[in-house]
Design a protein around this motif. Structure first.
Motif, short mmCIF file in Angstrom:
data_model
loop_
_atom_site.label_atom_id
_atom_site.label_comp_id
_atom_site.label_asym_id
_atom_site.label_seq_id
_atom_site.Cartn_x
_atom_site.Cartn_y
_atom_site.Cartn_z
N PRO A 85 -82.06 -84.22 78.59
CA PRO A 85 -81.04 -85.24 78.86
C PRO A 85 -81.62 -86.65 78.94
O PRO A 85 -82.82 -86.81 79.16
CB PRO A 85 -80.50 -84.81 80.23
CG PRO A 85 -81.72 -84.22 80.91
CD PRO A 85 -82.51 -83.54 79.81
N THR A 141 -67.67 -81.92 82.93
CA THR A 141 -66.60 -82.17 81.97
C THR A 141 -66.62 -81.15 80.84
O THR A 141 -65.59 -80.86 80.25
CB THR A 141 -66.72 -83.57 81.35
OG1 THR A 141 -67.88 -83.64 80.51
CG2 THR A 141 -66.80 -84.64 82.44
N THR A 154 -67.72 -81.83 78.11
CA THR A 154 -67.55 -82.65 76.91
C THR A 154 -68.75 -83.58 76.77
O THR A 154 -68.88 -84.57 77.50
CB THR A 154 -66.26 -83.48 76.98
OG1 THR A 154 -65.15 -82.61 77.17
CG2 THR A 154 -66.06 -84.27 75.70
N TYR A 155 -69.64 -83.24 75.87
CA TYR A 155 -70.86 -84.01 75.64
C TYR A 155 -71.38 -83.64 74.26
O TYR A 155 -70.89 -82.68 73.63
CB TYR A 155 -71.92 -83.70 76.70
CG TYR A 155 -72.11 -82.23 76.95
CD1 TYR A 155 -72.95 -81.45 76.15
CD2 TYR A 155 -71.42 -81.58 77.97
CE1 TYR A 155 -73.10 -80.10 76.36
CE2 TYR A 155 -71.56 -80.22 78.19
CZ TYR A 155 -72.39 -79.49 77.38
OH TYR A 155 -72.54 -78.14 77.58
N ARG A 156 -72.36 -84.36 73.79
CA ARG A 156 -72.96 -84.07 72.49
C ARG A 156 -74.26 -83.30 72.68
O ARG A 156 -75.02 -83.58 73.60
CB ARG A 156 -73.23 -85.36 71.72
CG ARG A 156 -71.95 -86.11 71.34
CD ARG A 156 -72.27 -87.44 70.68
NE ARG A 156 -72.87 -88.38 71.62
CZ ARG A 156 -73.62 -89.42 71.28
NH1 ARG A 156 -73.89 -89.64 69.99
NH2 ARG A 156 -74.11 -90.23 72.20
N GLY A 178 -77.22 -91.99 72.89
CA GLY A 178 -76.95 -91.20 74.09
C GLY A 178 -77.75 -91.74 75.26
O GLY A 178 -78.97 -91.60 75.28
N ILE A 189 -75.78 -88.85 81.07
CA ILE A 189 -75.07 -87.58 81.18
C ILE A 189 -75.09 -87.16 82.65
O ILE A 189 -76.05 -87.47 83.38
CB ILE A 189 -75.69 -86.48 80.29
CG1 ILE A 189 -74.75 -85.27 80.21
CG2 ILE A 189 -77.07 -86.07 80.81
CD1 ILE A 189 -75.14 -84.24 79.15
N ASP A 216 -73.06 -81.61 83.80
CA ASP A 216 -72.95 -81.28 82.38
C ASP A 216 -74.28 -80.82 81.79
O ASP A 216 -74.31 -80.05 80.82
CB ASP A 216 -72.38 -82.46 81.60
CG ASP A 216 -70.85 -82.51 81.66
OD1 ASP A 216 -70.23 -81.44 81.64
OD2 ASP A 216 -70.29 -83.62 81.75
N ALA A 229 -74.67 -77.35 79.86
CA ALA A 229 -75.38 -77.20 78.58
C ALA A 229 -76.47 -76.14 78.66
O ALA A 229 -76.68 -75.38 77.71
CB ALA A 229 -76.00 -78.54 78.17
N VAL A 274 -79.12 -83.63 74.83
CA VAL A 274 -77.74 -83.65 75.32
C VAL A 274 -77.42 -85.03 75.89
O VAL A 274 -78.26 -85.64 76.55
CB VAL A 274 -77.47 -82.56 76.39
CG1 VAL A 274 -77.54 -81.18 75.78
CG2 VAL A 274 -78.43 -82.67 77.55
N ALA A 275 -76.22 -85.52 75.61
CA ALA A 275 -75.80 -86.83 76.12
C ALA A 275 -74.30 -86.99 75.89
O ALA A 275 -73.71 -86.29 75.07
CB ALA A 275 -76.56 -87.96 75.42
N TYR A 276 -73.68 -87.93 76.61
CA TYR A 276 -72.28 -88.25 76.37
C TYR A 276 -72.17 -89.05 75.06
O TYR A 276 -73.14 -89.63 74.59
CB TYR A 276 -71.71 -89.08 77.52
CG TYR A 276 -71.57 -88.29 78.81
CD1 TYR A 276 -71.09 -86.98 78.80
CD2 TYR A 276 -71.91 -88.86 80.02
CE1 TYR A 276 -70.95 -86.27 79.98
CE2 TYR A 276 -71.76 -88.16 81.21
CZ TYR A 276 -71.29 -86.86 81.19
OH TYR A 276 -71.16 -86.16 82.35
#
Length: 210
Positions: A157, A166, A168-170, A180, A183, A187, A191, A208-210
């Motif tokens: 992250p 959420t 909801t992240y990438r 990114g 996060i 989340d 992940a 991983v990141a928003y």
């Protein structure tokens, strides 16, 4: 699944335990101080263990489907803890024949995002220089994973925030989401649990990141 969680009293670790129980998993949380774990549940077993000794950790990983680790340095003075404690986990897993391991690392440990602009590269360089000892520790931890016989995944992250989950992240396997920057810890836990059941993430770093 039957899961073991290390670093269960940390921000990410607590969320792993909470979300895993909500999803119906059987969870063993390994901690130094059980009083610091506020999460409760019928399917939760809390184990006090010395992470300096793989033999004391073996019962906590025996028969598990997967191990998830929120272990890592909380500040520069803790640099070295991720590598040292992860070695203990790896040895205990090897002794018990448990293969699946998901750990939390950090975005700057992995490759630069595709198409990163000058500002993003400069920010990444500044953060990497400021927290060099921490990131060196995480890089060595990931090297230990690569040398091991486990089916590992390293979730990487960017800057962590205290936000509700959420979902909801990438997520980018073997890379990092462009631009990114943040996060939530919840989340990251989400992940990590998703990665534990995803064969595509085995022996991969996952950004991983928003």
């Amino acid at each position: 699944m039957k899961l073991t969680v290390f670093g269960a009293t940390g921000g990410v670790g607590q969320e792993i335990v909470r979300q895993a129980l909500s999803a119906g998993h059987e969870v063993t949380a390994v901690v130094r101080d059980p009083a610091r774990l506020p999460v409760q549940g019928e399917r939760l077993t809390v184990v006090r263990a010395d992470l300096g000794d793989p033999e004391t950790v073996r019962p906590a990983v025996a028969g598990r489907d997967a191990v998830l680790s929120g272990l890592g340095p909380r500040s520069r003075k803790d640099a070295g803890v991720a590598t040292r404690l992860t070695r203990t986990v790896l040895r205990a897993m090897d002794a018990e024949g448990v293969r699946r391991l998901v750990v939390v690392s950090a975005g700057p440990v992995g490759p630069e995002p595709a198409g990163a602009g000058l500002l993003d590269r400069a920010a990444r360089g500044a953060i990497s220089a400021l927290l060099k000892d921490v990131y060196d520790d995480l890089r060595e931890m990931e090297a230990e994973l690569a040398r091991s016989g486990t089916d590992w995944t390293s979730v990487r992250p960017p800057r962590l925030q205290n936000k509700p989950v959420t979902g909801t992240y990438r997520m980018t396997i073997a890379g990092f989401p462009p631009k990114g920057r943040f996060i939530g810890r919840a989340d990251v836990a989400h992940a990590m649990l998703a990665a534990a059941a995803d064969p595509a993430t085995v022996k991969q770093g996952v950004g991983v990141a928003y």
